[in-house]
Motif scaffolding. Structure first.
Motif, PDB file in Angstrom:
ATOM      1  N   TRP A  28       0.832  -1.209   0.000  1.00  0.00           N
ATOM      2  CA  TRP A  28       0.000   0.000   0.000  1.00  0.00           C
ATOM      3  C   TRP A  28       0.865   1.257   0.000  1.00  0.00           C
ATOM      4  O   TRP A  28       0.509   2.257  -0.604  1.00  0.00           O
ATOM      5  N   THR A  32       0.630   4.561  -2.524  1.00  0.00           N
ATOM      6  CA  THR A  32       0.602   5.982  -2.167  1.00  0.00           C
ATOM      7  C   THR A  32       1.787   6.733  -2.770  1.00  0.00           C
ATOM      8  O   THR A  32       1.644   7.902  -3.138  1.00  0.00           O
ATOM      9  N   CYS A  35       0.708   7.530  -6.174  1.00  0.00           N
ATOM     10  CA  CYS A  35      -0.203   8.695  -6.177  1.00  0.00           C
ATOM     11  C   CYS A  35       0.569   9.993  -6.026  1.00  0.00           C
ATOM     12  O   CYS A  35       0.240  10.995  -6.667  1.00  0.00           O
ATOM     13  N   VAL A  73      -8.051   5.692  -3.489  1.00  0.00           N
ATOM     14  CA  VAL A  73      -6.918   5.378  -2.616  1.00  0.00           C
ATOM     15  C   VAL A  73      -7.165   5.925  -1.213  1.00  0.00           C
ATOM     16  O   VAL A  73      -6.979   5.212  -0.216  1.00  0.00           O
ATOM     17  N   LEU A  74      -7.602   7.170  -1.119  1.00  0.00           N
ATOM     18  CA  LEU A  74      -7.839   7.765   0.201  1.00  0.00           C
ATOM     19  C   LEU A  74      -8.997   7.085   0.923  1.00  0.00           C
ATOM     20  O   LEU A  74      -8.949   6.883   2.140  1.00  0.00           O
ATOM     21  N   GLN A  77      -7.784   3.684   2.095  1.00  0.00           N
ATOM     22  CA  GLN A  77      -6.836   3.892   3.190  1.00  0.00           C
ATOM     23  C   GLN A  77      -7.561   4.245   4.477  1.00  0.00           C
ATOM     24  O   GLN A  77      -7.208   3.756   5.552  1.00  0.00           O
ATOM     25  N   ALA A 106       2.087   5.749   4.867  1.00  0.00           N
ATOM     26  CA  ALA A 106       1.181   5.940   3.730  1.00  0.00           C
ATOM     27  C   ALA A 106       0.337   7.204   3.923  1.00  0.00           C
ATOM     28  O   ALA A 106       0.099   7.959   2.985  1.00  0.00           O
ATOM     29  N   TRP A 107      -0.102   7.427   5.165  1.00  0.00           N
ATOM     30  CA  TRP A 107      -0.857   8.654   5.444  1.00  0.00           C
ATOM     31  C   TRP A 107       0.028   9.888   5.269  1.00  0.00           C
ATOM     32  O   TRP A 107      -0.420  10.904   4.729  1.00  0.00           O
ATOM     33  N   SER A 110       0.304  10.488   1.637  1.00  0.00           N
ATOM     34  CA  SER A 110      -0.981  10.980   1.124  1.00  0.00           C
ATOM     35  C   SER A 110      -1.190  12.447   1.477  1.00  0.00           C
ATOM     36  O   SER A 110      -1.668  13.228   0.647  1.00  0.00           O
TER      37      SER A 110
END
Length: 136
Positions: A28, A32, A35, A73-74, A77, A106-107, A110
């Motif tokens: 994951w 991200t 992205c 994706v968001l 997540q 990942a956050w 993002s």
């Protein structure tokens, strides 16, 4: 058969589950990062011109699919994060804690991607250009 033997757990199951959760978190993280790369491309003026050397098909794909992919994706997540929090507090799952640690970078990535998107659009508005403007 004693009562304890019926409820015996395999000792490798928690480790296997934790490693699986960690592997999914790493995959994951790659999503991200992808992205973020698309965000940087999308917000780079040279990407939208022939001077940038990017294929027209890539530009059209980013134009058509960037926001749906980012939203998906968001959303996924957020769902994974809420699932880990639920599992942590209600099932007392150690794998959920590993999942939360795996989702933390990942956050961060993002938030950086969304920050780049917002900063570029703010820059456009402050320079009297339309929102989501890019050279053609």
């Amino acid at each position: 058969m004693s009562d304890n033997s019926r409820h015996r757990h395999d000792d490798t199951t928690p480790l296997a589950l934790c490693l699986t959760v960690l592997a999914i978190g790493v995959l994951w993280l790659g999503v991200t990062v992808g992205c973020l790369a698309l965000t940087v491309l999308k917000e780079t003026p040279a990407f939208w011109t022939n001077d940038g050397g990017y294929p027209i098909a890539l530009r059209e794909a980013v134009l058509a699919y960037y926001y749906p992919v980012l939203s998906a994706v968001l959303t996924l997540q957020l769902g994974a994060t809420l699932g880990c929090v639920f599992a942590l507090f209600y099932a007392r799952s150690g794998a959920a804690l590993i999942g939360l640690f795996a989702l933390a970078p990942a956050w961060l990535i993002s938030f950086i991607a969304v920050g780049v998107l917002i900063a570029n659009n703010l820059w456009n508005v402050l320079n009297d250009q339309p929102l989501h403007w890019h050279p053609e």
